[in-house]
Design a protein around this motif. Structure first.
Motif, PDB file in Angstrom:
ATOM      1  N   ALA A 195       0.808  -1.227   0.000  1.00 45.58           N
ATOM      2  CA  ALA A 195       0.000   0.000   0.000  1.00 45.58           C
ATOM      3  C   ALA A 195       0.843   1.280   0.000  1.00 45.58           C
ATOM      4  CB  ALA A 195      -0.933   0.006   1.205  1.00 45.58           C
ATOM      5  N   ILE A 196       2.178   1.163   0.012  1.00 46.41           N
ATOM      6  CA  ILE A 196       3.046   2.353   0.030  1.00 46.41           C
ATOM      7  C   ILE A 196       2.876   3.121  -1.280  1.00 46.41           C
ATOM      8  CG2 ILE A 196       5.451   3.139   0.080  1.00 46.41           C
ATOM      9  CD1 ILE A 196       6.039   0.670   1.869  1.00 46.41           C
ATOM     10  N   THR A 197       2.782   4.447  -1.176  1.00 47.35           N
ATOM     11  CA  THR A 197       2.588   5.325  -2.336  1.00 47.35           C
ATOM     12  C   THR A 197       3.778   5.231  -3.285  1.00 47.35           C
ATOM     13  OG1 THR A 197       1.285   6.827  -0.969  1.00 47.35           O
ATOM     14  CG2 THR A 197       2.167   7.713  -3.021  1.00 47.35           C
ATOM     15  N   ARG A 198       3.474   5.057  -4.577  1.00 48.11           N
ATOM     16  CA  ARG A 198       4.507   4.912  -5.604  1.00 48.11           C
ATOM     17  C   ARG A 198       5.048   6.275  -6.043  1.00 48.11           C
ATOM     18  NH1 ARG A 198       2.700   0.282  -3.707  1.00 48.11           N
ATOM     19  NH2 ARG A 198       2.854  -1.494  -5.067  1.00 48.11           N
ATOM     20  N   GLY A 199       6.291   6.250  -6.570  1.00 47.45           N
ATOM     21  CA  GLY A 199       6.920   7.433  -7.145  1.00 47.45           C
ATOM     22  C   GLY A 199       8.408   7.463  -6.874  1.00 47.45           C
ATOM     23  N   GLU A 200       9.119   8.296  -7.631  1.00 47.59           N
ATOM     24  CA  GLU A 200      10.575   8.462  -7.492  1.00 47.59           C
ATOM     25  C   GLU A 200      10.943   9.940  -7.497  1.00 47.59           C
ATOM     26  OE1 GLU A 200      13.288   5.668  -9.597  1.00 47.59           O
ATOM     27  OE2 GLU A 200      11.498   5.246 -10.757  1.00 47.59           O
ATOM     28  N   PRO A 201      10.717  10.707  -6.469  1.00 46.89           N
ATOM     29  CA  PRO A 201      10.044  10.329  -5.225  1.00 46.89           C
ATOM     30  C   PRO A 201       8.536  10.480  -5.352  1.00 46.89           C
ATOM     31  CG  PRO A 201      10.801  12.586  -5.056  1.00 46.89           C
ATOM     32  CD  PRO A 201      11.237  12.083  -6.412  1.00 46.89           C
ATOM     33  N   PRO A 202       7.775   9.852  -4.468  1.00 45.49           N
ATOM     34  CA  PRO A 202       6.331  10.065  -4.466  1.00 45.49           C
ATOM     35  C   PRO A 202       6.017  11.531  -4.153  1.00 45.49           C
ATOM     36  CG  PRO A 202       6.927   8.171  -3.121  1.00 45.49           C
ATOM     37  CD  PRO A 202       8.199   8.885  -3.458  1.00 45.49           C
TER      38      PRO A 202
END
Length: 168
Positions: free
Chosen positions: A146-153
């Motif tokens: 469930a951790i929010t995705r992104g690089e960075p989120p």
């Protein structure tokens, strides 16, 4: 929650949705486990962001130098720092990078692991023998998922607290 058989080598990471229990593997990566426990016991992982979360791959956190900052500049820098502790020599093993495995992040230098680590969403066997495996999730993997995705989120999830089970 999983039955904890070795509290001294069990890490409990509290996320917004619940606890993630990690069995640490001191027989496989003793120096890495020792460093993770020291950082957790020092409170250095508390409130640190998941700064690199790639769908179908892994969630990375543990930049204690930059990952606890609230402003955008430091979140963008997250992933470039470590801790005040020395870098670690690689402790590569035959353990495969399967779902739930916890590995130590590093730079191009294999002996540069420090404080950052990642949890695998699914297998990534191309990492086998190139990164140190120091643990595996034994319960709470649904909270990792469930951790929010992104690089960075845009709005990163954080490790609210990180404790060695023996200290709880």
């Amino acid at each position: 929650m999983a039955d904890i058989t070795d509290p001294e080598n069990t890490l409990i990471i509290t996320l917004k949705d619940g606890d993630v229990v990690i069995e640490m593997l001191p027989d496989v990566a003793p120096k890495h486990v020792e460093q993770i426990k020291a950082l957790a016991r020092g409170g250095e992982y508390d409130n640190v962001a998941f700064h690199r979360v790639i769908e179908g791959f892994m969630a990375q956190t543990g930049d204690v130098a930059n990952g606890d900052m609230e402003d955008d500049f430091n979140i963008r820098r997250a992933g470039t720092g470590g801790s005040s502790r020395p870098n670690l020599p690689a402790e590569f093993s035959k353990l495969p990078f399967d779902r739930g495995v916890v590995g130590m992040a590093r730079s191009q230098n294999p002996n540069s692991g420090n404080s950052q680590f990642f949890i695998m969403f699914r297998e990534g066997h191309f990492l086998n023998g190139q990164y140190t495996v120091w643990g595996r999730v034994v319960s709470g993997m649904e909270h990792v998922d469930a951790i929010t995705r992104g690089e960075p989120p845009a709005s990163p999830d954080r490790m609210i607290s990180v404790k060695v089970a023996a200290d709880s």
